[in-house]
Design a protein around this motif. Structure first.
Motif, PDB file in Angstrom:
ATOM      1  N   UNK A 250       1.817  -4.146   9.838  1.00 44.33           N
ATOM      2  CA  UNK A 250       0.574  -4.757  10.289  1.00 44.33           C
ATOM      3  C   UNK A 250      -0.013  -5.624   9.182  1.00 44.33           C
ATOM      4  N   UNK A 251      -0.626  -6.757   9.551  1.00 48.47           N
ATOM      5  CA  UNK A 251      -1.215  -7.641   8.527  1.00 48.47           C
ATOM      6  C   UNK A 251      -2.202  -6.920   7.620  1.00 48.47           C
ATOM      7  N   UNK A 252      -2.960  -5.970   8.156  1.00 50.50           N
ATOM      8  CA  UNK A 252      -3.947  -5.250   7.347  1.00 50.50           C
ATOM      9  C   UNK A 252      -3.294  -4.381   6.272  1.00 50.50           C
ATOM     10  N   UNK A 253      -2.003  -4.025   6.469  1.00 52.76           N
ATOM     11  CA  UNK A 253      -1.306  -3.179   5.501  1.00 52.76           C
ATOM     12  C   UNK A 253      -0.652  -3.967   4.372  1.00 52.76           C
ATOM     13  N   UNK A 254      -0.510  -5.265   4.561  1.00 54.76           N
ATOM     14  CA  UNK A 254       0.230  -6.071   3.581  1.00 54.76           C
ATOM     15  C   UNK A 254      -0.404  -6.068   2.194  1.00 54.76           C
ATOM     16  N   UNK A 255      -1.729  -6.277   2.057  1.00 57.86           N
ATOM     17  CA  UNK A 255      -2.304  -6.230   0.705  1.00 57.86           C
ATOM     18  C   UNK A 255      -2.078  -4.881   0.024  1.00 57.86           C
ATOM     19  N   UNK A 256      -2.188  -3.802   0.795  1.00 59.07           N
ATOM     20  CA  UNK A 256      -1.993  -2.474   0.210  1.00 59.07           C
ATOM     21  C   UNK A 256      -0.559  -2.288  -0.264  1.00 59.07           C
ATOM     22  N   UNK A 257       0.416  -2.729   0.521  1.00 56.16           N
ATOM     23  CA  UNK A 257       1.817  -2.591   0.126  1.00 56.16           C
ATOM     24  C   UNK A 257       2.113  -3.412  -1.131  1.00 56.16           C
ATOM     25  N   UNK A 258       1.562  -4.628  -1.184  1.00 50.94           N
ATOM     26  CA  UNK A 258       1.749  -5.441  -2.381  1.00 50.94           C
ATOM     27  C   UNK A 258       1.142  -4.772  -3.600  1.00 50.94           C
ATOM     28  N   UNK A 259      -0.073  -4.225  -3.445  1.00 53.79           N
ATOM     29  CA  UNK A 259      -0.745  -3.547  -4.561  1.00 53.79           C
ATOM     30  C   UNK A 259       0.026  -2.307  -4.992  1.00 53.79           C
ATOM     31  N   UNK A 260       0.614  -1.597  -4.031  1.00 60.65           N
ATOM     32  CA  UNK A 260       1.397  -0.399  -4.356  1.00 60.65           C
ATOM     33  C   UNK A 260       2.602  -0.757  -5.221  1.00 60.65           C
ATOM     34  N   UNK A 261       3.306  -1.831  -4.859  1.00 59.69           N
ATOM     35  CA  UNK A 261       4.489  -2.200  -5.641  1.00 59.69           C
ATOM     36  C   UNK A 261       4.107  -2.599  -7.064  1.00 59.69           C
ATOM     37  N   UNK A 262       3.040  -3.389  -7.173  1.00 57.35           N
ATOM     38  CA  UNK A 262       2.601  -3.844  -8.494  1.00 57.35           C
ATOM     39  C   UNK A 262       2.154  -2.662  -9.345  1.00 57.35           C
ATOM     40  N   UNK A 263       1.390  -1.744  -8.740  1.00 60.04           N
ATOM     41  CA  UNK A 263       0.929  -0.569  -9.469  1.00 60.04           C
ATOM     42  C   UNK A 263       2.108   0.309  -9.875  1.00 60.04           C
ATOM     43  N   UNK A 264       3.068   0.483  -8.981  1.00 57.44           N
ATOM     44  CA  UNK A 264       4.248   1.291  -9.306  1.00 57.44           C
ATOM     45  C   UNK A 264       5.034   0.677 -10.460  1.00 57.44           C
ATOM     46  N   UNK A 265       5.096  -0.656 -10.486  1.00 57.33           N
ATOM     47  CA  UNK A 265       5.764  -1.315 -11.599  1.00 57.33           C
ATOM     48  C   UNK A 265       5.067  -1.046 -12.920  1.00 57.33           C
ATOM     49  N   UNK A 266       3.720  -1.061 -12.904  1.00 58.09           N
ATOM     50  CA  UNK A 266       2.957  -0.786 -14.124  1.00 58.09           C
ATOM     51  C   UNK A 266       3.171   0.657 -14.575  1.00 58.09           C
ATOM     52  N   UNK A 267       3.223   1.577 -13.632  1.00 60.98           N
ATOM     53  CA  UNK A 267       3.487   2.976 -13.974  1.00 60.98           C
ATOM     54  C   UNK A 267       4.893   3.119 -14.564  1.00 60.98           C
ATOM     55  N   UNK A 268       5.849   2.372 -14.011  1.00 64.92           N
ATOM     56  CA  UNK A 268       7.202   2.401 -14.548  1.00 64.92           C
ATOM     57  C   UNK A 268       7.276   1.898 -15.976  1.00 64.92           C
ATOM     58  N   UNK A 269       6.461   0.869 -16.299  1.00 67.79           N
ATOM     59  CA  UNK A 269       6.420   0.356 -17.674  1.00 67.79           C
ATOM     60  C   UNK A 269       5.898   1.421 -18.625  1.00 67.79           C
ATOM     61  N   UNK A 270       4.910   2.196 -18.176  1.00 66.45           N
ATOM     62  CA  UNK A 270       4.339   3.240 -19.025  1.00 66.45           C
ATOM     63  C   UNK A 270       5.336   4.370 -19.285  1.00 66.45           C
ATOM     64  N   UNK A 271       6.312   4.524 -18.395  1.00 60.24           N
ATOM     65  CA  UNK A 271       7.332   5.562 -18.584  1.00 60.24           C
ATOM     66  C   UNK A 271       8.391   5.036 -19.550  1.00 60.24           C
TER      67      UNK A 271
END
Length: 332
Positions: A250-271
């Motif tokens: 759904x279009x309303x979910x797209x910003x959240x999915x994008x933010x999730x991937x970016x945040x997960x990448x930042x968490x991966x950098x911290x590991x």
């Protein structure tokens, strides 16, 4: 000579043992992450595997577009890093030179801790007559900006998207909290870093001719934080395209999915104990995206995104080699 060599080996033995313990701890941490993920998502993994076997994700235009976007984010980040270094060193840094250096440094991310990436940039800086301290500081700023540009959108978007049932439509509190955190970080990255470096200079007893480098002002920090949203946006759009390739979104979910991937990448950098956040990023994506996509679909999306991002590194390598050849032939 033989006695001297034996003495050196004896002195180096504790260091070797310490290095081996660090490597063992890193692999143990990675094994724990994988074990916890398998345990928590055992049923979902089976379901995801059944889905993949029944309907393997085909190569379509969304995957190709995601591949290009993942690759494009790297030279954009390289250009931004060059601007940060130029500001710190108060000297001109060629955009093409900085982009090529950052691309090759990026490809060293599979070595844990980012040490190899930092060393590559320091060696490059020495050859260009740039200060090692300023280059190292640019590396610190770069990682800080990446973290801020990853966490800030998540703080603004995810509470409303994933906790909407609890907080309703009013995400003003989350937005105010994110804004306050960003303002605090802006000032911390300016005078705060300068104060820290003064303490380091004092503790290290540097002479007047040593360690002369600048720091970014709050205004420059704020501007770079905004600019570092660009490569994060490219990665976010790429992940949304991958999700669209797997399942309707759904279009309303797209910003959240994008933010999730970016945040997960930042968490991966911290590991720092695992190469390129391997496993950590996927676990974060699965945990955060499962409420939106379902656990099995989130697992497929996470691992397909990892595969596409690894494939994009080949494109980054080709681009860096071509740009370096062009830059040597026609220096800017």
């Amino acid at each position: 000579m033989k006695a001297h060599r034996l003495l050196e080996e004896e002195q180096d033995r504790p260091h070797r043992a310490r290095r081996m313990r660090k490597v063992a701890l890193r692999w143990l941490a990675l094994a724990l992450v994988v074990a916890v993920s398998l345990r928590a998502f055992g049923t979902s993994l089976d379901t995801a595997w059944d889905k993949v076997r029944a309907d393997p994700p085909a190569l379509g235009w969304p995957v190709i577009a995601a591949w290009l976007l993942f690759a494009a984010a790297v030279p954009v980040s390289g250009w931004l890093w060059g601007r940060v270094l130029q500001r710190l060193e108060s000297t001109r840094v060629g955009a093409a030179d900085a982009i090529v250096t950052h691309c090759f440094s990026w490809l060293l991310k599979y070595l844990p801790g980012q040490i190899a990436a930092l060393v590559y940039k320091l060696v490059w800086a020495e050859k260009r007559g740039l200060g090692k301290t300023g280059t190292g500081l640019s590396f610190v700023y770069e990682n800080l900006f990446v973290q801020v540009a990853s966490w800030a959108p998540a703080l603004l978007i995810l509470p409303h998207a994933t906790l909407g049932a609890r907080i309703g439509n009013d995400s003003l509190l989350a937005a105010c909290g994110a804004l306050a955190a960003m303002v605090t970080i802006v000032f911390a990255l300016g005078p705060g870093v300068g104060l820290l470096l003064k303490l380091v200079r004092k503790r290290g007893k540097l002479t007047a001719g040593q360690g002369q480098f600048g720091t970014l002002s709050p205004a420059a920090s704020a501007r770079f934080m905004a600019l570092y949203l660009l490569p994060r946006l490219l990665n976010a759009v790429a992940f949304v395209l991958i999700c669209l390739h797997i399942t309707p979104v759904e279009p309303a979910q797209m910003p959240a999915l994008g933010a999730i991937y970016v945040l997960a990448g930042a968490i991966g950098v911290l590991a720092v104990f695992v190469p390129s956040g391997l496993g950590v990023r996927e676990a974060a994506i699965i945990l955060l995206a499962a409420p939106l996509l379902g656990s099995s679909t989130a697992i497929i999306a996470a691992f397909l995104a990892r595969f596409v991002s690894i494939a994009s590194d080949a494109l980054v390598l080709v681009f860096a080699i071509a740009l370096r050849a062009l830059h040597v032939r026609n220096p800017v």
